[in-house]
Design an enzyme around this catalytic site. Structure first.
Site, PDB file in Angstrom:
ATOM      1  N   ASN A 166      -4.516   9.532   2.194  1.00  0.00           N
ATOM      2  CA  ASN A 166      -4.841   8.921   3.487  1.00  0.00           C
ATOM      3  C   ASN A 166      -5.214   9.929   4.554  1.00  0.00           C
ATOM      4  O   ASN A 166      -6.344  10.001   4.974  1.00  0.00           O
ATOM      5  CB  ASN A 166      -3.648   8.089   3.996  1.00  0.00           C
ATOM      6  CG  ASN A 166      -3.743   6.631   3.626  1.00  0.00           C
ATOM      7  OD1 ASN A 166      -4.706   6.222   2.992  1.00  0.00           O
ATOM      8  ND2 ASN A 166      -2.761   5.835   4.011  1.00  0.00           N
ATOM      9  N   ASP A 174       0.812  -1.203   0.000  1.00  0.00           N
ATOM     10  CA  ASP A 174       0.000   0.000   0.000  1.00  0.00           C
ATOM     11  C   ASP A 174       0.855   1.265   0.000  1.00  0.00           C
ATOM     12  O   ASP A 174       0.456   2.303  -0.528  1.00  0.00           O
ATOM     13  CB  ASP A 174      -0.947   0.006   1.210  1.00  0.00           C
ATOM     14  CG  ASP A 174      -2.126  -0.963   1.021  1.00  0.00           C
ATOM     15  OD1 ASP A 174      -2.318  -1.464  -0.103  1.00  0.00           O
ATOM     16  OD2 ASP A 174      -2.865  -1.196   1.987  1.00  0.00           O
ATOM     17  N   GLY A 175       2.060   1.167   0.585  1.00  0.00           N
ATOM     18  CA  GLY A 175       2.951   2.314   0.593  1.00  0.00           C
ATOM     19  C   GLY A 175       3.335   2.769  -0.807  1.00  0.00           C
ATOM     20  O   GLY A 175       3.501   3.965  -1.064  1.00  0.00           O
ATOM     21  N   ALA A 194      -5.948   3.272   8.210  1.00  0.00           N
ATOM     22  CA  ALA A 194      -4.530   3.501   8.500  1.00  0.00           C
ATOM     23  C   ALA A 194      -4.402   4.202   9.860  1.00  0.00           C
ATOM     24  O   ALA A 194      -4.915   3.718  10.859  1.00  0.00           O
ATOM     25  CB  ALA A 194      -3.903   4.319   7.372  1.00  0.00           C
ATOM     26  N   TYR A 195      -3.805   5.348   9.921  1.00  0.00           N
ATOM     27  CA  TYR A 195      -3.545   5.986  11.214  1.00  0.00           C
ATOM     28  C   TYR A 195      -4.833   6.290  11.965  1.00  0.00           C
ATOM     29  O   TYR A 195      -4.880   6.238  13.205  1.00  0.00           O
ATOM     30  CB  TYR A 195      -2.735   7.265  10.993  1.00  0.00           C
ATOM     31  CG  TYR A 195      -2.102   7.778  12.251  1.00  0.00           C
ATOM     32  CD1 TYR A 195      -0.913   7.229  12.717  1.00  0.00           C
ATOM     33  CD2 TYR A 195      -2.699   8.779  12.993  1.00  0.00           C
ATOM     34  CE1 TYR A 195      -0.327   7.665  13.881  1.00  0.00           C
ATOM     35  CE2 TYR A 195      -2.124   9.232  14.163  1.00  0.00           C
ATOM     36  CZ  TYR A 195      -0.933   8.686  14.614  1.00  0.00           C
ATOM     37  OH  TYR A 195      -0.373   9.127  15.773  1.00  0.00           O
ATOM     38  N   ASP A 240      -2.111  14.874  21.761  1.00  0.00           N
ATOM     39  CA  ASP A 240      -0.868  14.650  21.032  1.00  0.00           C
ATOM     40  C   ASP A 240      -0.984  15.204  19.617  1.00  0.00           C
ATOM     41  O   ASP A 240       0.023  15.568  19.005  1.00  0.00           O
ATOM     42  CB  ASP A 240      -0.555  13.150  20.958  1.00  0.00           C
ATOM     43  CG  ASP A 240       0.145  12.649  22.203  1.00  0.00           C
ATOM     44  OD1 ASP A 240       0.212  13.393  23.186  1.00  0.00           O
ATOM     45  OD2 ASP A 240       0.630  11.510  22.195  1.00  0.00           O
TER      46      ASP A 240
END
Lengths: 365, 365, 365, 365
Positions: free
Chosen positions: D208, D109-110, D250-251, D238
């Site tokens: 993303n 995916d990267g 993802a994240y 954060d």
């Protein structure tokens, strides 16, 4: 303060007790409605009766005339078995738990919970065989039970003393609907000296958790939570889960609580679907006395359940007290890798792989 | 098992120690860049010097020539002050912490963390005044400090011995990039007897938490986590937070950990934005030795920080050990409502209202 | 793709419809067991009847002989009211919803849900007055209702067309206990062409959420979840919550789902206390048809509820279909700050303060 | 309202576009530092060049003199290849993206994210081959690439138009440290008409997520969040993650956000380790313009990153605007099971098993 930490070490060691076995009376436990488990029970009973003629084996009284178990056939197969196959009842467990040197549980973690339910006061050491994959409390493979038992009876066992809770339902002695009454006042306020506001209605020793929830109501519960002589807060939620460290991997985890090592002397309080933003799971010392109750002006009842059983209605004004029980649950640890036992069971459950990397769901970069 | 629970009770009591005060040397602590706090420091110093001529008052050495503090003016105002106003240095804290009978902290919880940082070994009792709203560690209103101190010095104080961690950075002695090395082998495998693989590089006593995270890297960290002689798991996450019970309300809570009563002898391990589904916050006994490290084949470094300070780079192969410190932090409890102190501070922080119902976000029905 | 984005803009605008009002038939709604609300209903009715002799006012038929409402006295007070005070029944709402130009709801968000329940097909615009603090659906202060209504009737209103679901219970036509049957096969496998496996048993248009849960069972539910012609997964949990964007702030939030802007054309699926680690809240397009059912081999029933009402037992083999309803719910937006309405209501609920900083629970540093 | 739902259906269909291919110019993409991938690139190039003499194949210019790729050898192997093997540069991608009929990505995916980064404006259809297990964006097995490409070029392809964001860094034109300035005033208050307060400093089209976080600071960030002309709230955390539906796995998922179907026209805003209790993940319409900035009185900078790359410092007063890009990302769907594609990829990732029951971690009962 060095002393304080020394005592912590000492407490830790006392939680693991090594026992020499002088086995004579063996208690066999399995869910009696499962034909496979009944056959397994027979297999273990036969092995024990054959192995040593001093052993007495107790099986559930419902097996006395069970076709699969075939007690008659078992006794007929070897005349030395006579008088050594016995049948236990719930009453015997309640009244003479000291009769038994060890409980052998066959099944899953649910069977171990059943052992905790049967032995409400003193519990014999419980050695649990799994018929499927190992669990948090079933630490021995059924395959090879002969070796396991031979070794355990010869070398002795180590038990982990698992904290249980003593939970008592307290019934309000006030007429229902008297919403002028105030539970907070009664429990920690001016009326707290009055012993006549509530009466006990049943005590349960539990190994996993006490849950107070909305039961069949489609709406949320309102629950007053007290710790020792403090009113903590009013919780609006589907319910609350008060869990032992042992129970931390059960309903507590589903409700969003933390995993907790069973040796920690703590109580885990987790709201179930809290309807406010201001509640987070809380870890309290096991020396606390918790009380969870239904306010008098609640529109509906709540329900208490104990280790997932025995759902009891709590009407407005009723509450449950929860505190550490004097009767811990002695769970037999694996004969090897004793000290790693918890990590091993966590790894199995969460699919941790201690050597191989887990696949991340984030493949980027 | 009755004994086990007796020991738990005992451990609980030892965590709260009652002290008679024979105060002579008073240590004043405030963040020295804030003019208001400097004025407050002067006010307290003046009050102490006036109140009893046996008192010696220590303020930070940067105040010696500070215009707001005006040490010269203070000394000139009363000749009995001579020789009794002293100036502390970091070195004095490190080397002669026993000099001081008590630390008076002015500010917020951050100032109390600063006290923990200054006193890396033995810590004098710390009584913390809040200039704003009370916090988890600042339990006294600055308004009325005179009464508070008069009463504390006369009646004595009760301190809560807060668990601290001792965290040591361990540097790999292997050449970087030697990715054939395996941290798991080195720490718990065949190489674990070899003492030459790593060297210590600094020890920190911390009161809140040790964090190992990705620091300035935009990608996640890979962290190997060990408990005693077991490899727990490989964590893929932004980082991990290893928190004391005191720190449970700080970064641990932001990362999704539970609230934890400060008397619990436990360690809280929480992943920060775990990139797998298989990690949940974990509560471990404070007798455990944790190690968190960067695998040799990691593409990036991770960073360790101690109570939110002193960020240190951990290169592949480096790790941090974390265990209970022998030097707990004695936090002075409120003179009244001592046993309720924790619930009071939680209630303030989470906006619990122990009498009034919270507004639910679910208004339906 | 520019076209695609143009259509998104268009869809957004269509979700907000501006209506000129030619009010004649006004429907008043309040929970009829609350004396205060009955008095308010009377106040609004009186004001409307007085204000314009073309207005006809409908109140619940249980008020016809209610002492607090005093219909007789109201009519006697002004002879022009004759024939203009009418009484609605549930049947009238179900059969002739077009009768009403507008619904005025008095109470809280629960009263608005009740309006959605009464009007199962076409819904008149609903303008909701709050008697307490404003909610997600009650956007007008009752104080000053006269000004609000005068302005709305004169200037027109803007309604937000809120997505509702149409949920139908499907009953298995198979004899209970026939566990050889397989729900997955029946719904998406070889048997999916067979229309005789299930029969509809009641359809509900709902505004907030459909919940399928364990009801009074102390154990978890097993639920098969399907999206269009795919079997998504088998969920082991206390239940699942399938929520509209409007419902995202209700039970969905308690179960851990996200807040969702009401204009988003999506469906939110959230597990309630999932007993596995592998479920996370999911956002699906509102064009999907979801089906949630109880497998044939389940040991217990599950229960479906619709906007927190009408709990229905789902026996093994039964399921519920959930899809976007053709009958959205027209909620009248505030006359001013229309476009900010959602943020305003979120801010109120989560205690966001758009100017003042929130107090962090982490005070350190 | 029927119209509204018709438009939703239409919008859904437009998100999936079927394309006939008239392939001439094929763009090959792989991470150029991996020898295996370079060999794969050569294999695909060779196959394409052999298959049809009208094909022109573009590989990264760093391969021109790469030993593993051996361009010279490739060209020497078949004189018809002459002039048909070309070398792309970043500049060519930026300036003439229309040159290419299709992008073939080899890797994970990267690599697909890298394609999105290369093509900042118009993006050719991207067909992604996985060298390992399939991912969210790599939907084709590399094994059998010949069949896949033959069929795709002959039958045509279906692309899913994935929403991208256009994110622009806006630099404050005010001298640093002028803490009397107020970002809220500048962006939505009286100064919002003033176009001189900020200047753009770089725009990124991302697939993303945009993350604004504390970067190397050990302390939390304070971030002002605006939607259209409203100040939503001040976030203490954060950081925050603003994710597309594609990025939801993802994240966003690591930070606690929901899974989101890629066809949903929404933006997901999730706080990273929020330090207050009052933030929950939020789903907004993709028609919104978000702005996330650092207040002038912040003590530290924050950092913005775009698809996990290009970390940019945001000093006090700077902000980032985020809105739907006019340039979506056309991801080629599997040739079969197109409509199930998302569920398939979710099932793989979360270990859903659509036929077999998952093992519950709660074994009780």
């Amino acid at each position: 303060s060095d002393m304080a930490f020394g005592i912590r070490e000492l407490a830790k060691r006392l939680a693991h007790i090594r026992l020499k076995m002088n086995v004579q009376h063996v208690f066999l436990l399995a869910k009696a409605h499962d034909a496979t488990l009944i056959a397994n029970t027979r297999e273990v009973a036969h092995w024990l009766l054959t192995r040593d003629q001093h052993y007495k084996v107790y099986v559930e009284d419902t097996l006395e005339h069970n076709r699969v178990f075939d007690a008659e056939g078992l006794l007929a197969s070897n005349h030395s078995f006579e008088g050594r196959l016995k049948f236990w009842t719930n009453k015997l467990c309640a009244e003479k738990p000291q009769t038994f040197d060890i409980v052998l549980a066959l099944g899953g973690d649910g069977t171990v919970l059943y052992a905790s339910w049967l032995f409400q006061r003193v519990v014999p050491p419980v050695l649990a065989f799994s018929l499927g994959s190992l669990g948090f409390l079933t630490k021995f493979d059924y395959d090879g039970f002969q070796n396991t038992l031979s070794r355990a009876f010869k070398e002795g066992i180590t038990v982990s003393l698992r904290l249980r809770f003593e939970a008592t339902v307290m019934r309000s002695q006030v007429h229902n609907g008297d919403s002028a009454r105030d539970l907070v006042e009664q429990l920690i306020g001016e009326e707290s000296e009055d012993n006549h506001t509530h009466k006990p209605d049943g005590t349960h020793n539990i190994l996993n958790e006490v849950v107070v929830d909305r039961g069949p109501n489609p709406t949320m519960s309102t629950i007053e939570l007290f710790g020792d002589d403090e009113h903590f807060t009013t919780i609006q939620a589907d319910g609350i889960c008060v869990s032992t460290p042992t129970g931390s991997t059960a309903y507590n985890l589903a409700a969003g609580g933390s995993l907790c090592h069973p040796d920690n002397p703590v109580v885990l309080v987790t709201a179930i679907c809290a309807h406010t933003l201001s509640f987070r799971p809380i870890i309290l010392p096991d020396t606390i006395v918790l009380r969870a109750g239904v306010p008098y002006d609640a529109r509906t009842s709540s329900w208490a359940s104990f280790d997932g059983r025995e759902r009891v209605e709590l009407r407005p004004g009723d509450y449950v007290t929860i505190s550490a029980s004097r009767f811990p649950f002695p769970s037999v640890l694996p004969l090897d890798r004793k000290s790693k036992d918890w990590v091993d069971s966590i790894s199995r459950t969460l699919n941790w792989n201690s050597r191989q990397r887990q696949k991340s769901f984030k493949e980027w970069n």
